[in-house]
Scaffold this motif. Structure first.
Motif, short mmCIF file in Angstrom:
data_model
loop_
_atom_site.label_atom_id
_atom_site.label_comp_id
_atom_site.label_asym_id
_atom_site.label_seq_id
_atom_site.Cartn_x
_atom_site.Cartn_y
_atom_site.Cartn_z
N GLU A 1 -4.51 33.28 -36.91
CA GLU A 1 -3.83 32.15 -36.26
C GLU A 1 -4.78 30.98 -36.12
O GLU A 1 -5.93 31.14 -35.69
CB GLU A 1 -3.32 32.58 -34.88
CG GLU A 1 -2.58 31.48 -34.13
CD GLU A 1 -2.18 31.91 -32.74
OE1 GLU A 1 -1.58 31.08 -32.02
OE2 GLU A 1 -2.46 33.06 -32.36
N VAL A 2 -4.31 29.78 -36.51
CA VAL A 2 -5.09 28.57 -36.31
C VAL A 2 -4.81 28.05 -34.90
O VAL A 2 -3.72 27.55 -34.62
CB VAL A 2 -4.75 27.50 -37.36
CG1 VAL A 2 -5.55 26.22 -37.09
CG2 VAL A 2 -5.04 28.01 -38.77
N LEU A 3 -5.77 28.17 -34.00
CA LEU A 3 -5.58 27.74 -32.61
C LEU A 3 -5.75 26.24 -32.46
O LEU A 3 -5.10 25.61 -31.62
CB LEU A 3 -6.58 28.46 -31.71
CG LEU A 3 -6.47 29.99 -31.67
CD1 LEU A 3 -7.53 30.57 -30.73
CD2 LEU A 3 -5.07 30.43 -31.22
N SER A 4 -6.65 25.65 -33.26
CA SER A 4 -6.83 24.20 -33.20
C SER A 4 -7.43 23.72 -34.51
O SER A 4 -8.09 24.49 -35.22
CB SER A 4 -7.73 23.79 -32.03
OG SER A 4 -9.05 24.24 -32.23
N ARG A 5 -7.18 22.44 -34.82
CA ARG A 5 -7.67 21.83 -36.05
C ARG A 5 -8.14 20.42 -35.70
O ARG A 5 -7.33 19.58 -35.29
CB ARG A 5 -6.57 21.80 -37.11
CG ARG A 5 -6.98 21.20 -38.45
CD ARG A 5 -5.76 21.08 -39.36
NE ARG A 5 -6.13 20.61 -40.68
CZ ARG A 5 -6.32 21.38 -41.74
NH1 ARG A 5 -6.16 22.69 -41.63
NH2 ARG A 5 -6.66 20.86 -42.91
N THR A 6 -9.41 20.14 -35.86
CA THR A 6 -9.96 18.85 -35.47
C THR A 6 -10.74 18.24 -36.62
O THR A 6 -11.68 18.86 -37.15
CB THR A 6 -10.90 18.99 -34.25
OG1 THR A 6 -10.24 19.73 -33.22
CG2 THR A 6 -11.29 17.62 -33.72
N VAL B 1 -12.96 19.57 -41.57
CA VAL B 1 -12.33 19.80 -40.27
C VAL B 1 -13.00 21.00 -39.61
O VAL B 1 -13.62 21.84 -40.27
CB VAL B 1 -10.81 20.09 -40.41
CG1 VAL B 1 -10.06 18.86 -40.88
CG2 VAL B 1 -10.55 21.28 -41.33
N ASN B 2 -12.86 21.05 -38.30
CA ASN B 2 -13.31 22.21 -37.53
C ASN B 2 -12.07 22.98 -37.10
O ASN B 2 -11.18 22.44 -36.44
CB ASN B 2 -14.10 21.75 -36.32
CG ASN B 2 -14.46 22.88 -35.36
OD1 ASN B 2 -14.35 22.74 -34.15
ND2 ASN B 2 -14.86 24.03 -35.89
N LEU B 3 -11.98 24.23 -37.52
CA LEU B 3 -10.85 25.08 -37.14
C LEU B 3 -11.32 26.14 -36.15
O LEU B 3 -12.38 26.74 -36.34
CB LEU B 3 -10.25 25.80 -38.36
CG LEU B 3 -9.57 24.99 -39.45
CD1 LEU B 3 -8.89 25.94 -40.43
CD2 LEU B 3 -8.58 24.01 -38.88
N LEU B 4 -10.50 26.37 -35.14
CA LEU B 4 -10.69 27.53 -34.27
C LEU B 4 -9.66 28.56 -34.69
O LEU B 4 -8.45 28.32 -34.60
CB LEU B 4 -10.51 27.15 -32.80
CG LEU B 4 -10.68 28.30 -31.80
CD1 LEU B 4 -12.07 28.92 -31.90
CD2 LEU B 4 -10.42 27.82 -30.38
#
Length: 372
Positions: free
Chosen positions: A307-312, A332-335
């Motif tokens: 699951e991608v929790l955040s995408r910055t 991008v930085n993915l959590l």
């Protein structure tokens, strides 16, 4: 496209040795029973002949795309979504790739009303969750007729017959959809447990597809339908996790031989790992899922979900975060949240950490490594 975009020998070997659950030669499976029920229902309605086509999943790019009407710039051709072996050969992304050659065999024949049944594995880049795999099973069901008058009434009747064979008594809707190889395309959705879920897509065979196979559209017509068999079987049996279809646990294997409703099997505990990774902004859940499956190889079935929790984006990160992560423009930085839950064994913490590190190395493109 560079040679680095092509499948390696190991990747191709793994794809070609994967068991095809639609093929009786690979062993009995409920997927075959479901497909037989659909074919029997359609044949009984039309009183048509039936022809089964089963070909190698290695196909010319021309068969997979060009002859089915896909444009040269269609996004599905991108190497991020297509498994290319070379610039002209690929692993098919849908079983429709086998249809145009099969249609050529009807040239010169008369009095044809035949159901083409083309099942098998397709090869895609897809997200990792309980409902998706990178090598889904699909069936193309094409009614081929030596008459030009196949109409939407026949198409709707085919939809009703299909749904009743897969999910007897289920409510369904058909909405307009666009496919390059059909006219009057429809998406078939079923109402299941209060949800509206896609079951299949269909339409009347496009005249140019017929013409390209040597059949005059003034004399020939028909219907084209494609259905994902994992989704259909999971809905029919009430299976909660797509990995069960290939599980080796005897309690599960015995349930994959019939269309009887799914009986719950106790779940093993899950291991959850969160990752902060840096990668190219063009990467999405489908390409990410493919990279993770490839990295884990035979252990890929341990993953319950990604699951991608955040995408910055790089430009939206605080300066301190950019410095710590070493991000660049275009990255991008993915959590990510990785849930590991084997179907037939328990993972130790060390094993879970090792898989977490394997996944991290496979997707992280930043200069700073954070391993555990």
């Amino acid at each position: 496209m560079s040679t680095t975009d092509y499948l390696t020998t190991d990747q191709l070997s793994r794809a070609l040795t994967l068991r095809d659950l639609t093929d009786p030669a690979h062993g009995e499976h409920a997927m075959q029973a479901l497909l037989d029920a659909v074919v029997t229902a359609l044949q009984s309605r039309w009183r048509s002949t039936v022809r089964h086509v089963r070909s190698s999943p290695i196909v010319p790019v021309r068969e997979n795309y060009d002859r089915l009407g896909y444009g040269p710039d269609d996004v599905t051709r991108d190497h991020r979504y297509t498994r290319y072996i070379s610039s002209t050969v690929m692993l098919r992304s849908h079983t429709s790739a086998d249809v145009t050659t099969a249609l050529e065999d009807y040239a010169g024949r008369r009095d044809v009303d035949e159901l083409l049944v083309v099942p098998g594995l397709a090869y895609r880049r897809d997200a990792v969750d309980r409902h998706h795999v990178g090598e889904p099973h699909q069936v193309d069901l094409w009614r081929v007729r030596s008459t030009p008058d196949t109409d939407d009434g026949e198409l709707l009747a085919m939809i009703g017959c299909l749904v009743d064979a897969v999910l007897p008594g289920t409510e369904w809707t058909a909405t307009d959809a666009v496919h390059p190889y059909t006219v009057g395309g429809r998406q078939i959705d079923v109402i299941h447990d209060g949800e509206c879920l896609e079951l299949a897509e269909c339409g009347r065979i496009h005249p140019e597809v017929l013409r390209g196979s040597g059949l005059d559209p003034e004399q020939w017509s028909g219907l084209a339908l494609g259905m994902g068999l994992e989704r259909a079987l999971m809905l029919r049996k009430g299976i909660p996790d797509i990995r069960y279809l290939r599980a080796e646990d005897p309690r599960i294997v015995s349930q994959m031989l019939t269309l009887e409703p799914w009986r719950h099997v106790s779940s093993l505990p899950a291991s959850r790992r969160d990752l902060s990774v840096v990668l190219d902004a063009e990467e999405d859940e489908e390409t990410l899922g493919d990279r993770i499956r490839t990295a884990l190889g035979d252990d890929a079935d341990v993953i319950e979900s990604v699951e991608v929790l955040s995408r910055t984006a790089h430009g939206d990160l605080p300066e301190a975060a950019r410095s710590r992560l070493g991000t660049q423009e275009g990255q991008v930085n993915l959590l990510l949240r990785i849930v590991l839950r084997p179907l037939d064994r328990t993972l130790t913490s060390d094993q879970a950490n090792a898989m977490r590190n394997t996944i991290y190395r496979a997707v992280h493109e930043g200069p700073v490594l954070e391993l555990i």
